[in-house]
Write a protein that holds these residues in place. Sequence first.
Motif, PDB file in Angstrom:
ATOM      1  N   ARG A 134      -0.213  -5.080   5.954  1.00  0.00           N
ATOM      2  CA  ARG A 134      -0.255  -5.539   7.346  1.00  0.00           C
ATOM      3  C   ARG A 134      -1.050  -4.551   8.208  1.00  0.00           C
ATOM      4  NH1 ARG A 134       3.089  -8.832  11.262  1.00  0.00           N
ATOM      5  NH2 ARG A 134       2.746  -7.815  13.267  1.00  0.00           N
ATOM      6  N   GLN A 135      -0.862  -3.264   7.957  1.00  0.00           N
ATOM      7  CA  GLN A 135      -1.620  -2.272   8.714  1.00  0.00           C
ATOM      8  C   GLN A 135      -3.117  -2.417   8.452  1.00  0.00           C
ATOM      9  OE1 GLN A 135      -0.316  -0.335  11.070  1.00  0.00           O
ATOM     10  NE2 GLN A 135      -2.423   0.298  11.527  1.00  0.00           N
ATOM     11  N   GLN A 136      -3.471  -2.747   7.231  1.00  0.00           N
ATOM     12  CA  GLN A 136      -4.878  -2.992   6.924  1.00  0.00           C
ATOM     13  C   GLN A 136      -5.399  -4.221   7.671  1.00  0.00           C
ATOM     14  OE1 GLN A 136      -6.036  -2.781   2.685  1.00  0.00           O
ATOM     15  NE2 GLN A 136      -4.020  -1.878   2.284  1.00  0.00           N
ATOM     16  N   LEU A 137      -4.567  -5.241   7.772  1.00  0.00           N
ATOM     17  CA  LEU A 137      -4.956  -6.442   8.521  1.00  0.00           C
ATOM     18  C   LEU A 137      -5.222  -6.107   9.986  1.00  0.00           C
ATOM     19  CD1 LEU A 137      -2.454  -9.031   6.995  1.00  0.00           C
ATOM     20  CD2 LEU A 137      -4.943  -9.244   6.954  1.00  0.00           C
ATOM     21  N   LYS A 157      -8.485  -4.361  10.410  1.00  0.00           N
ATOM     22  CA  LYS A 157      -9.638  -5.252  10.239  1.00  0.00           C
ATOM     23  C   LYS A 157      -9.810  -6.229  11.406  1.00  0.00           C
ATOM     24  CE  LYS A 157     -12.216  -6.085   7.482  1.00  0.00           C
ATOM     25  NZ  LYS A 157     -13.650  -5.721   7.428  1.00  0.00           N
ATOM     26  N   GLY A 158      -9.065  -6.016  12.480  1.00  0.00           N
ATOM     27  CA  GLY A 158      -9.245  -6.831  13.683  1.00  0.00           C
ATOM     28  C   GLY A 158      -8.410  -8.090  13.743  1.00  0.00           C
ATOM     29  N   ASN A 159      -7.296  -8.150  12.965  1.00  0.00           N
ATOM     30  CA  ASN A 159      -6.451  -9.350  12.937  1.00  0.00           C
ATOM     31  C   ASN A 159      -5.191  -9.219  13.790  1.00  0.00           C
ATOM     32  OD1 ASN A 159      -7.914 -10.958  10.770  1.00  0.00           O
ATOM     33  ND2 ASN A 159      -7.511  -9.030   9.672  1.00  0.00           N
ATOM     34  N   ASN A 182     -10.801  -7.886   3.680  1.00  0.00           N
ATOM     35  CA  ASN A 182     -11.690  -7.085   2.837  1.00  0.00           C
ATOM     36  C   ASN A 182     -11.199  -7.163   1.392  1.00  0.00           C
ATOM     37  OD1 ASN A 182      -9.469  -5.372   2.686  1.00  0.00           O
ATOM     38  ND2 ASN A 182     -10.285  -3.933   4.200  1.00  0.00           N
ATOM     39  N   HIS A 183     -11.861  -6.465   0.520  1.00  0.00           N
ATOM     40  CA  HIS A 183     -11.528  -6.549  -0.898  1.00  0.00           C
ATOM     41  C   HIS A 183     -10.100  -6.071  -1.161  1.00  0.00           C
ATOM     42  CE1 HIS A 183     -12.058  -6.522  -5.228  1.00  0.00           C
ATOM     43  NE2 HIS A 183     -11.676  -5.250  -5.271  1.00  0.00           N
ATOM     44  N   SER A 184      -9.694  -4.996  -0.495  1.00  0.00           N
ATOM     45  CA  SER A 184      -8.349  -4.455  -0.689  1.00  0.00           C
ATOM     46  C   SER A 184      -7.285  -5.471  -0.300  1.00  0.00           C
ATOM     47  CB  SER A 184      -8.183  -3.171   0.129  1.00  0.00           C
ATOM     48  OG  SER A 184      -6.862  -2.699   0.058  1.00  0.00           O
ATOM     49  N   ILE A 185      -7.493  -6.157   0.815  1.00  0.00           N
ATOM     50  CA  ILE A 185      -6.513  -7.141   1.285  1.00  0.00           C
ATOM     51  C   ILE A 185      -6.467  -8.347   0.352  1.00  0.00           C
ATOM     52  CG2 ILE A 185      -5.913  -8.711   3.164  1.00  0.00           C
ATOM     53  CD1 ILE A 185      -7.180  -6.668   5.100  1.00  0.00           C
ATOM     54  N   THR A 186      -7.633  -8.846  -0.054  1.00  0.00           N
ATOM     55  CA  THR A 186      -7.649 -10.008  -0.948  1.00  0.00           C
ATOM     56  C   THR A 186      -7.001  -9.677  -2.288  1.00  0.00           C
ATOM     57  OG1 THR A 186      -9.906  -9.443  -1.639  1.00  0.00           O
ATOM     58  CG2 THR A 186      -9.671 -11.071   0.115  1.00  0.00           C
ATOM     59  N   ILE A 210      -3.272  -9.806  -1.671  1.00  0.00           N
ATOM     60  CA  ILE A 210      -2.820 -11.195  -1.595  1.00  0.00           C
ATOM     61  C   ILE A 210      -2.693 -11.787  -2.995  1.00  0.00           C
ATOM     62  CG2 ILE A 210      -3.452 -13.521  -0.832  1.00  0.00           C
ATOM     63  CD1 ILE A 210      -4.849 -12.198   1.584  1.00  0.00           C
ATOM     64  N   SER A 211      -3.691 -11.537  -3.821  1.00  0.00           N
ATOM     65  CA  SER A 211      -3.671 -12.042  -5.192  1.00  0.00           C
ATOM     66  C   SER A 211      -2.497 -11.455  -5.977  1.00  0.00           C
ATOM     67  CB  SER A 211      -4.992 -11.703  -5.883  1.00  0.00           C
ATOM     68  OG  SER A 211      -4.992 -12.127  -7.225  1.00  0.00           O
ATOM     69  N   ALA A 212      -2.243 -10.165  -5.787  1.00  0.00           N
ATOM     70  CA  ALA A 212      -1.125  -9.520  -6.483  1.00  0.00           C
ATOM     71  C   ALA A 212       0.207 -10.098  -6.025  1.00  0.00           C
ATOM     72  CB  ALA A 212      -1.163  -8.006  -6.235  1.00  0.00           C
ATOM     73  N   ALA A 213       0.324 -10.362  -4.723  1.00  0.00           N
ATOM     74  CA  ALA A 213       1.555 -10.951  -4.185  1.00  0.00           C
ATOM     75  C   ALA A 213       1.787 -12.339  -4.774  1.00  0.00           C
ATOM     76  CB  ALA A 213       1.489 -11.011  -2.660  1.00  0.00           C
ATOM     77  N   ARG A 214       0.724 -13.124  -4.846  1.00  0.00           N
ATOM     78  CA  ARG A 214       0.841 -14.474  -5.409  1.00  0.00           C
ATOM     79  C   ARG A 214       1.249 -14.410  -6.881  1.00  0.00           C
ATOM     80  NH1 ARG A 214      -1.031 -19.805  -4.448  1.00  0.00           N
ATOM     81  NH2 ARG A 214       0.153 -21.027  -5.969  1.00  0.00           N
TER      82      ARG A 214
END
Length: 663
Positions: free
Chosen positions: A311-314, A317-319, A426-430, A433-437
């Motif tokens: 979430r901090q990364q989000l 990244k301006g979210n 960014n790549h780290s966030i995606t 997300i993939s790991a969470a899924r």
Amino acid sequence: MRRAKPPWGASMLRSAVSCRQYWKTVGQVEGIVSEQDTDHHFVHRSTIPTMHFQPSLPRLPIPKLEDTISRYLAAQKPLLNDQQYRNTVKIARDFGNGEGKIIHRDLLEHDRNNKHTSYIAGPWYDMYLSSRDPVVFTCNPFISLNPDPKPEYNNQVVRATNLVVSALKFLNSLKNDYLRPDIYYVNRKWGQSKMFKYFIRALPPTVSWYGAYLVNAYPLDMSQYKSLFNSTRIPNLSKDTLFTSEFARHLLVMRNGHLYVFEVLDPFGNILHPSEIQAHLAQIIFDADRLPSFDLSCLTTEERNTWANVRQQLVQKGNEENLKKIDSAIFCLCLDNASPQNEIELTHCFLHGYGFNRWFDKSFSLIVTSDGNAGINFEHSWGDGVAVLRFINEVYRDSTEHPALLPESSPALFVTSCDKLEFNLNHSITCAISAARTKFDETLKRFFVKSLKYEKFGKEYIVNKNLSPDAVFQLACQMAVYRQYGKFLPSYEACSTAAFKHGRTETIRPTTVYTKKCADAFIVERGKHHIEDMRNMIDECSKYHRRLQLDATLGQGFDRHLFALKYLVQCRGGNIPDIYNDPAYKYINHIIISTSTLSTPAVNYGGFGPVVPDGFGFGYNVFDTWIGCLITSYLEQELDEFLRCLEYTLNDIFEVLEERRLN
């Protein structure tokens, strides 16, 4: 989709007059228009203000330490062998006669200095918010609503619109102090009389509870309602926080994982025209179904520290603005592109879904499936089932008795587009997300739901036998455990302490010396007892369970008291007393059989996940003529066997109550 404009358009006055005229027509048809012509914005207008009793509610009592020790040992006795029990008795008595006295005295002093709340409220919030476990599967329960009794209203968009409008009416009633206070009436007819209402209203809030008490009416705490709307649990490292916005007027809608917001209230609290809400929802479905699924919300299924970091990364990244819109939304509406075919599939849908079409941190999410089935999934830290169940009752009644939208209604032709939330990743966030899924999907493969519908008897039959329906089902569960495992397992039944200011819950421990005696007679010593003696054993279990229920309701259990004493020591950095390091204490709090029940005309059933990896989560209901339960577990074979044993045990109880000898 374009960014939404305020729902009232360029001319607020012209739109307000138009909306008012529409609702006036509806109100005249239903015969509910008030003199001010605004009742369409409220589920009702209570004579007694919503929070009238809060200042005078009694405070949650702290039990006597000696009583807590005695209750604790009574709960331990059927779980331990003789040597283990003797050891636990010594440790508990030493605690009660030694350092426990000092900690208890300090707890009483702390409670005297914080009369605005209860001794358990702060520690209980901390317990939930400090947990690093994912909220899905582990914490968030669900409640399934009954279908609308008129089948034509169970269209997805129609039902979602009607439920949203009724939910907003509930919100307006709460904000304007029009929502009826929660009151337990011994004599409901007297409690609903005008004389009672005006008498209570005339009393100052500082003494109003006592006025109700004089006529056997017992107001309940309503402090949790402030977190029902516009609220979200925010992930942080080590400990989460609860966020509530007082002024946000928008709804969060999810479809296929995509997130949309649009304003459903104007600055005066007027609800957006139902045909416009209908149009927005139809527009969202059309837009989201053209897009691939968006898995961002799978992050809310993650371990809390992991989610906090992402979430901090989000934010970086301006979210941040989009996250604020999610957090402050009135609530989350999830429009699922699925049509579950039975209660098992519905349980999976409402408890966890596919992971990507829920924002599990919201105080609650209203879920509506493609065929109009509806349910609530709620985050548990902010409150308990009492507030959520009241909300569901009011919304179901209002949406079915006074639907804002008819099945043949057409969506408004001219509405502004919703605001679709677009995220910078960014790549780290995606990757996160993939790991969470992936984690979610792996957990889902190990997660099982089974159901039982027992139709030989129900509440009416049990009450006619002068027994407690809840006690009979809990006894059946305990004997099923004993039949399957040859011993009793740590068990838990939730009980509300909402009769007190800032009360939360207390634990009922259904494993007792009486259930052990009964289980021995039915299983170990089968055929050696007269039917009259076995019936008397069931009576003893029922009476003792009722006593445990009453004690817990009155704040006279042992679990919360011991928890608060330990919490106080931990806060001060002292050495943890031996009672908490006793293997017996750790065992009794490793809850393998976790149970909870609810009963209301609005609700079909409810459920939750097991609280420990080797446990079972029981959502059950004793209906008038049958008994139903949904059980969750990660242990499929044990779950199947448990259901078999439970049905066998219910049959045994039925045979004894029918005065027939067991085979």
